[in-house]
Design a protein around this motif. Sequence first.
Motif, PDB file in Angstrom:
ATOM      1  N   ASP A 126       0.977  -1.036   0.227  1.00 32.52           N
ATOM      2  CA  ASP A 126      -0.193  -0.341  -0.127  1.00 32.52           C
ATOM      3  C   ASP A 126       1.147   1.165  -0.853  1.00 32.52           C
ATOM      4  OD1 ASP A 126      -2.047  -1.563  -0.237  1.00 32.52           O
ATOM      5  OD2 ASP A 126      -3.148  -0.816   1.993  1.00 32.52           O
ATOM      6  N   ARG A 127       1.632   1.030   0.315  1.00 33.42           N
ATOM      7  CA  ARG A 127       2.800   2.011   0.944  1.00 33.42           C
ATOM      8  C   ARG A 127       3.359   2.496  -0.290  1.00 33.42           C
ATOM      9  NH1 ARG A 127       5.439   5.123   5.046  1.00 33.42           N
ATOM     10  NH2 ARG A 127       6.361   6.952   4.350  1.00 33.42           N
ATOM     11  N   THR A 128       4.119   1.496  -1.760  1.00 32.53           N
ATOM     12  CA  THR A 128       4.695   1.489  -2.551  1.00 32.53           C
ATOM     13  C   THR A 128       3.628   2.070  -3.523  1.00 32.53           C
ATOM     14  OG1 THR A 128       5.905  -0.366  -1.818  1.00 32.53           O
ATOM     15  CG2 THR A 128       5.685   0.597  -4.171  1.00 32.53           C
ATOM     16  N   ALA A 129       2.572   1.561  -3.392  1.00 33.92           N
ATOM     17  CA  ALA A 129       1.899   2.552  -4.430  1.00 33.92           C
ATOM     18  C   ALA A 129       1.212   3.514  -4.100  1.00 33.92           C
ATOM     19  CB  ALA A 129      -0.314   1.285  -4.389  1.00 33.92           C
ATOM     20  N   ARG A 130       0.964   4.068  -2.959  1.00 33.78           N
ATOM     21  CA  ARG A 130       0.826   5.550  -2.702  1.00 33.78           C
ATOM     22  C   ARG A 130       2.442   6.133  -3.315  1.00 33.78           C
ATOM     23  NH1 ARG A 130      -1.545   3.683   2.174  1.00 33.78           N
ATOM     24  NH2 ARG A 130       0.654   3.996   3.708  1.00 33.78           N
ATOM     25  N   ILE A 131       3.397   6.244  -3.476  1.00 33.72           N
ATOM     26  CA  ILE A 131       4.326   6.229  -3.762  1.00 33.72           C
ATOM     27  C   ILE A 131       4.304   6.841  -5.265  1.00 33.72           C
ATOM     28  CG2 ILE A 131       7.334   6.238  -3.747  1.00 33.72           C
ATOM     29  CD1 ILE A 131       6.871   5.398  -1.035  1.00 33.72           C
ATOM     30  N   LEU A 132       4.342   5.848  -5.554  1.00 33.16           N
ATOM     31  CA  LEU A 132       3.950   5.203  -7.325  1.00 33.16           C
ATOM     32  C   LEU A 132       2.926   6.664  -7.996  1.00 33.16           C
ATOM     33  CD1 LEU A 132       4.107   1.972  -8.185  1.00 33.16           C
ATOM     34  CD2 LEU A 132       6.331   3.695  -7.998  1.00 33.16           C
ATOM     35  N   MET A 133       1.474   6.307  -6.943  1.00 29.06           N
ATOM     36  CA  MET A 133       0.964   7.512  -7.196  1.00 29.06           C
ATOM     37  C   MET A 133       2.154   9.069  -6.853  1.00 29.06           C
ATOM     38  SD  MET A 133      -2.729   6.071  -5.807  1.00 29.06           S
ATOM     39  CE  MET A 133      -2.042   4.955  -3.798  1.00 29.06           C
ATOM     40  N   GLN A 134       1.973   9.223  -5.915  1.00 31.30           N
ATOM     41  CA  GLN A 134       2.715  10.528  -5.474  1.00 31.30           C
ATOM     42  C   GLN A 134       3.747  10.469  -7.192  1.00 31.30           C
ATOM     43  OE1 GLN A 134       4.372  10.553  -1.814  1.00 31.30           O
ATOM     44  NE2 GLN A 134       2.882  10.254  -1.018  1.00 31.30           N
ATOM     45  N   VAL A 135       4.568   9.805  -7.188  1.00 34.54           N
ATOM     46  CA  VAL A 135       4.972  10.226  -8.479  1.00 34.54           C
ATOM     47  C   VAL A 135       4.123  10.952  -9.580  1.00 34.54           C
ATOM     48  CG1 VAL A 135       6.747   9.765 -10.253  1.00 34.54           C
ATOM     49  CG2 VAL A 135       7.091   8.749  -7.857  1.00 34.54           C
ATOM     50  N   CYS A 136       3.412  10.849  -9.974  1.00 28.14           N
ATOM     51  CA  CYS A 136       2.112   9.888 -10.982  1.00 28.14           C
ATOM     52  C   CYS A 136       1.820  11.719 -11.196  1.00 28.14           C
ATOM     53  CB  CYS A 136       1.419   9.478 -11.077  1.00 28.14           C
ATOM     54  SG  CYS A 136       1.984   7.481 -11.793  1.00 28.14           S
ATOM     55  N   ALA A 137       1.685  12.345  -9.895  1.00 28.84           N
ATOM     56  CA  ALA A 137       0.557  13.441  -9.888  1.00 28.84           C
ATOM     57  C   ALA A 137       1.842  14.434  -9.795  1.00 28.84           C
ATOM     58  CB  ALA A 137      -0.097  13.296  -8.318  1.00 28.84           C
ATOM     59  N   ALA A 138       2.996  13.977  -9.310  1.00 31.19           N
ATOM     60  CA  ALA A 138       4.325  15.122  -9.931  1.00 31.19           C
ATOM     61  C   ALA A 138       4.751  15.960 -11.859  1.00 31.19           C
ATOM     62  CB  ALA A 138       5.543  14.771  -9.260  1.00 31.19           C
ATOM     63  N   VAL A 139       4.935  14.899 -12.719  1.00 26.63           N
ATOM     64  CA  VAL A 139       4.841  14.699 -13.109  1.00 26.63           C
ATOM     65  C   VAL A 139       3.741  14.795 -14.429  1.00 26.63           C
ATOM     66  CG1 VAL A 139       7.069  12.958 -12.142  1.00 26.63           C
ATOM     67  CG2 VAL A 139       4.692  12.348 -13.621  1.00 26.63           C
ATOM     68  N   PRO A 140       3.820  15.233 -16.228  1.00 33.38           N
ATOM     69  CA  PRO A 140       2.735  15.684 -16.574  1.00 33.38           C
ATOM     70  C   PRO A 140       2.827  14.386 -17.046  1.00 33.38           C
ATOM     71  CG  PRO A 140       4.977  16.532 -17.257  1.00 33.38           C
ATOM     72  CD  PRO A 140       5.679  15.906 -16.084  1.00 33.38           C
ATOM     73  N   ASP A 141       1.212  14.274 -18.067  1.00 29.91           N
ATOM     74  CA  ASP A 141       0.761  13.314 -18.345  1.00 29.91           C
ATOM     75  C   ASP A 141       0.492  13.191 -19.491  1.00 29.91           C
ATOM     76  OD1 ASP A 141      -0.626   9.584 -18.839  1.00 29.91           O
ATOM     77  OD2 ASP A 141      -2.613  10.717 -17.318  1.00 29.91           O
TER      78      ASP A 141
END
Length: 607
Positions: A126-141
Amino acid sequence: MAEDDRALPAAEELALARLALDSGDLEHAAGHVAAALTQAPTLPEVHETLARVGAAGGDRAVELFPLHHHAFVGNVVARAHLLAAAGRPAEGLDLLVAATGHAPGTDWAGVPWVTAPELAERLFPDRTARILMQVCAAVPDPVPRAGRAALTPYLSLARNAVAVHPEHALLLGAASALARRLGEVALAIRWAARGVRAEPSKLGEVWLGYAYRSGGRTREALAALGRAVEHDPDDLAVYADIAGTLADHGRLDEALEWIDRALARDPSFDCAVHTAHRLRHQRDGDVAHLVALADFVRDHPDDTHEHGDLAECCRSRPWLGQVTPAGGAVVEALRRAVVDDLGGVGAAVRLDAPAPPSAMRTVEVAAPGLRIEVADVGDPDPREPRRATTRQLWRYDGTTAVPAVPAPSPEAAERVRQVAHPAWPHPPAAYDAAVGLATLDLADLLGLLVHPPQAPSTPLGRVLGGQDPSLWVRCVQVWACLGILHHRTDEPWTASTRRRVLLDLVWGVEDWVTEAALFALVTAAWVDPAVRPDVAGVVAERLADAAAVARVRAVPIAVSLAHLALATPALDPETAALAVSLTRPPAVDRPSALRRLWRVVGTLFRR
């Protein structure tokens, strides 16, 4: 988060850090290591020195890299590595992701402890997933190709975590979102599909739908997003996503059906409102949809996130998102003369009637060797104002236009150089961007209209100065008129100085200034609904006058005035029809050089 203004090379910072370490000055050593990290975040020597600082600092080593309100990014990254070394890698990853959000193109995470398989084993999924989601929120898509390498360590973390927890749905979905942003679409689809099989959910279906959409598999994308709605019919953002996907494939009626379903549930839901107005404008081209969207944005300043629908609809459209380039024989000859770098020597242009005075003046300055021969004045006389005005910007010596107002101050010239640009996101954004001209004297703003300064020595300025000086002059005039629109805004509109001055400019001699002043009035109507009837009436009268004159002689600014009318809020249907008729005749295709110029300008604007 802040940068370090010193910017010494990493090797020098490390040398200073070692000297400080040898003398026992840990605080200075830490400062130099943090600075070195910003220069070379993956250099082994930097991390070796950081480890020495950590060992010397003992239990208080982390505190050598403080996190204040405006934390230095080097401190953030150093602290992250020390936390990981102290057995707190999740906290360290949170800080690395914060650094990534600050500077996504820097390889902050490209270090062994982030990409080691053992890290994924130590972290809860769960913590890894939240970290990955934080990365996604910080970069363009999606992330531009040039910026993906700096983010691949996070993708390695995702791969390692999925290998350890192959059926964890949240982790699989977050990993899919990151893979999709980094161009690994097949992997994103595979991970998202596995996550949905492991645990069907709305979020899982959304991730799967996005992955399918990125892979061009529209049918599967819509099916997945439809299942997401079944999981949670109240998540209206998914309705907007479905509508956007349908619209991207030309299925506007279906897209609007989904938007109407969302608005029926919540008429003020921001994503649905933005998408609805964008799609309705896409369907019929009516500017009223964009004006309504601008009104919504103004009345809802606390939207949950940034939307780009209004800017997307206005981009590259005449006057909605950019200055309309001038046309005519004089301007075309000027562009050729500037590109040939001969100053027009030996060239001549024969005109049936005087060109707009701004065009003639621009030729005098930018291509003095270009001869302009005027065969006749024409009737009505283009050298005379279209109505009686109290301000004259030009006077004529025969068919030669001469400025009738003094030059602006150097401060005013520099101020307009800083803000003038041929493109803007939408009219309200142009209005906001011109606020820096509000403190200029009215005499300076008027002087800028006929004495435009040279283009600045910026990439944009060099492009315009070297390829189309007329476009730079038009930029200055547009922004000077927007500056007039900001003049004495405490005065009630009807009797205001700004309205009176702009009307004088609108009804002066046919000139590029006419267009610029009318754009300022149109912009006023965009930002203030109360002035819309007045502005629409002015636009209707000015366009009718241009159309009447165009029946007996050429009006070089007529087509541009028509585009301005089509950008005007609350315009009456008859004037709108007249504007459409004026823009309908096939115009001479822009020269390929001008098309290339606009591509360059667009690239500079998006930066």
